[in-house]
Design a protein around this motif. Structure first.
Motif, PDB file in Angstrom:
ATOM      1  N   HIS A 250     -62.311   7.489  42.599  1.00 40.31           N
ATOM      2  CA  HIS A 250     -62.757   6.462  41.654  1.00 40.31           C
ATOM      3  C   HIS A 250     -62.250   5.071  42.019  1.00 40.31           C
ATOM      4  O   HIS A 250     -62.276   4.159  41.198  1.00 40.31           O
ATOM      5  CB  HIS A 250     -62.305   6.819  40.241  1.00 40.31           C
ATOM      6  N   VAL A 251     -61.811   4.904  43.270  1.00 43.89           N
ATOM      7  CA  VAL A 251     -61.348   3.610  43.775  1.00 43.89           C
ATOM      8  C   VAL A 251     -60.255   3.056  42.858  1.00 43.89           C
ATOM      9  O   VAL A 251     -60.289   1.877  42.472  1.00 43.89           O
ATOM     10  CB  VAL A 251     -62.519   2.610  43.908  1.00 43.89           C
ATOM     11  N   GLY A 252     -59.317   3.922  42.497  1.00 40.04           N
ATOM     12  CA  GLY A 252     -58.176   3.502  41.703  1.00 40.04           C
ATOM     13  C   GLY A 252     -56.962   3.348  42.594  1.00 40.04           C
ATOM     14  O   GLY A 252     -57.071   3.256  43.829  1.00 40.04           O
ATOM     15  N   PRO A 253     -55.766   3.305  42.002  1.00 34.55           N
ATOM     16  CA  PRO A 253     -54.544   3.241  42.815  1.00 34.55           C
ATOM     17  C   PRO A 253     -54.450   4.443  43.755  1.00 34.55           C
ATOM     18  O   PRO A 253     -54.659   5.578  43.341  1.00 34.55           O
ATOM     19  CB  PRO A 253     -53.422   3.266  41.765  1.00 34.55           C
ATOM     20  N   ILE A 254     -54.148   4.179  45.014  1.00 35.37           N
ATOM     21  CA  ILE A 254     -54.104   5.231  46.034  1.00 35.37           C
ATOM     22  C   ILE A 254     -52.656   5.553  46.367  1.00 35.37           C
ATOM     23  O   ILE A 254     -51.858   4.655  46.650  1.00 35.37           O
ATOM     24  CB  ILE A 254     -54.866   4.784  47.295  1.00 35.37           C
ATOM     25  N   SER A 255     -52.325   6.822  46.344  1.00 35.93           N
ATOM     26  CA  SER A 255     -50.955   7.254  46.609  1.00 35.93           C
ATOM     27  C   SER A 255     -50.680   7.300  48.112  1.00 35.93           C
ATOM     28  O   SER A 255     -51.598   7.338  48.940  1.00 35.93           O
ATOM     29  CB  SER A 255     -50.719   8.641  46.002  1.00 35.93           C
ATOM     30  N   SER A 256     -49.386   7.313  48.446  1.00 40.19           N
ATOM     31  CA  SER A 256     -48.987   7.440  49.855  1.00 40.19           C
ATOM     32  C   SER A 256     -49.480   8.754  50.442  1.00 40.19           C
ATOM     33  O   SER A 256     -49.834   8.817  51.628  1.00 40.19           O
ATOM     34  CB  SER A 256     -47.463   7.355  49.979  1.00 40.19           C
ATOM     35  N   ASN A 257     -49.499   9.812  49.622  1.00 43.35           N
ATOM     36  CA  ASN A 257     -49.969  11.105  50.118  1.00 43.35           C
ATOM     37  C   ASN A 257     -51.417  11.036  50.585  1.00 43.35           C
ATOM     38  O   ASN A 257     -51.796  11.657  51.572  1.00 43.35           O
ATOM     39  CB  ASN A 257     -49.816  12.171  49.032  1.00 43.35           C
ATOM     40  N   CYS A 258     -52.256  10.288  49.846  1.00 39.46           N
ATOM     41  CA  CYS A 258     -53.660  10.131  50.266  1.00 39.46           C
ATOM     42  C   CYS A 258     -53.751   9.376  51.593  1.00 39.46           C
ATOM     43  O   CYS A 258     -54.553   9.720  52.453  1.00 39.46           O
ATOM     44  CB  CYS A 258     -54.451   9.384  49.179  1.00 39.46           C
ATOM     45  N   VAL A 259     -52.932   8.343  51.736  1.00 43.09           N
ATOM     46  CA  VAL A 259     -52.942   7.566  52.976  1.00 43.09           C
ATOM     47  C   VAL A 259     -52.503   8.442  54.149  1.00 43.09           C
ATOM     48  O   VAL A 259     -53.103   8.415  55.230  1.00 43.09           O
ATOM     49  CB  VAL A 259     -52.031   6.331  52.836  1.00 43.09           C
ATOM     50  N   ILE A 260     -51.481   9.251  53.934  1.00 40.88           N
ATOM     51  CA  ILE A 260     -51.003  10.126  55.000  1.00 40.88           C
ATOM     52  C   ILE A 260     -52.054  11.175  55.360  1.00 40.88           C
ATOM     53  O   ILE A 260     -52.264  11.480  56.540  1.00 40.88           O
ATOM     54  CB  ILE A 260     -49.679  10.797  54.577  1.00 40.88           C
TER      55      ILE A 260
END
Length: 296
Positions: free
Chosen positions: A168-178
């Motif tokens: 939903h194009v909300g705040p993205i966690s570090s886990n998602c980036v990794i």
């Protein structure tokens, strides 16, 4: 019987007289038949017993003359037009009394739909649908990355909240980036391009909420971040680009460093310039630790 005396449906209707009750005929399999009529529950029709569960119906008005009768009269009436002004047998289940409302058919509630949001890749949509149903009550997906991604052991736990924010194009966690870095690494392996890039673990270099209330602790954390970045820079080859995604405080930026060419790129999705003094300090210290000169 006139049109104003009859309760009409979308399709045609037929009214029936059953003792003292007025009734009408429901829409039936003969969808082209639209008639008005009167009927009673006598047991004989033209000297022949009525078929089981049927009424004797008189047809007063016909719309589609060629529509076949439910129970034709041999050698006399085969279609509705032939029966105008006479009586025919009509199935009881196709007749509804006018003083009783037709029973509504039960409609099952529509199944929940998961329409793909505009611009969302189908793979992400499928992951979102899966996580919505499978990752409840504290459940998670455990991912163990290839050691070569960060030259270190790395395991992340993806929860539904991680995937929901990404979808939903909300705040993205570090886990998602990794997880995305791991995906890129796998793609690069397939294209034999993994040697051109070097990734930095965002967990080790991102702002973890350092506060100015404890300047000593903040400086220690900044130096830890710089040391982690320096480790990746020092192990990079001459032609490699070092990709360092960093959360600078509720916002992600990507810093691309060419450690052997004195070049640094900062990619920021915000159109306005924001002050990132802490991150600038981290990058400058990491370059000093690797023996390089100050770079912009």
């Amino acid at each position: 019987m006139g049109a104003r005396d009859v309760l009409m449906e979308d399709k045609g209707s037929c009214s029936v007289k059953n003792q003292v009750n007025q009734a009408k005929m429901e829409e039936n399999d003969h969808e082209d038949v639209q008639i008005w009529s009167k009927a009673d529950a006598v047991q004989l029709l033209h000297g022949v017993p009525l078929p089981k569960n049927c009424y004797r119906v008189s047809i007063d008005v016909v719309v589609e003359e060629s529509a076949p009768l439910p129970f034709p009269i041999a050698n006399e009436c085969e279609v509705v037009g032939d029966a105008l002004g006479t009586h025919v047998s009509w199935p009881q289940h196709l007749i509804v009394e006018q003083d009783k409302k037709p029973q509504k058919k039960y409609l099952a509630p529509p199944k929940e739909r998961h329409d793909v949001s505009p611009g969302v890749p189908m793979s992400l949509h499928m992951m979102y649908c899966y996580s919505k149903h499978a990752l409840g009550k504290g459940r998670f997906i455990s991912l163990r990355l290839d050691r070569e991604v960060f030259d270190d052991d790395c395991v992340i736990l993806l929860h539904y909240e991680d995937i929901d924010g990404l979808y939903h194009v909300g705040p993205i966690s570090s886990n998602c980036v990794i997880a995305y870095i791991w995906y890129l690494y796998k793609k690069m392996l397939g294209d034999n391009k993994e040697g051109k890039f070097r990734f930095v673990n965002p967990h080790r270099i991102s702002d973890m909420g350092e506060t100015t209330h404890d300047k000593k602790r903040k400086l220690e954390r900044l130096n830890q971040r710089a040391s982690a970045l320096a480790d990746r820079l020092s192990s990079a080859s001459v032609d490699q680009l070092v990709l360092a995604p960093c959360n600078i405080g509720y916002h992600w930026i990507l810093t691309v460093i060419q450690p052997y060419k004195d070049v640094i790129y900062v990619l920021d999705s915000l159109s306005h310039r924001i002050r990132v003094d802490d991150w600038k300090h981290v990058v400058e210290i990491s370059l000093v630790l690797t023996g390089g000169e100050d770079r912009r």
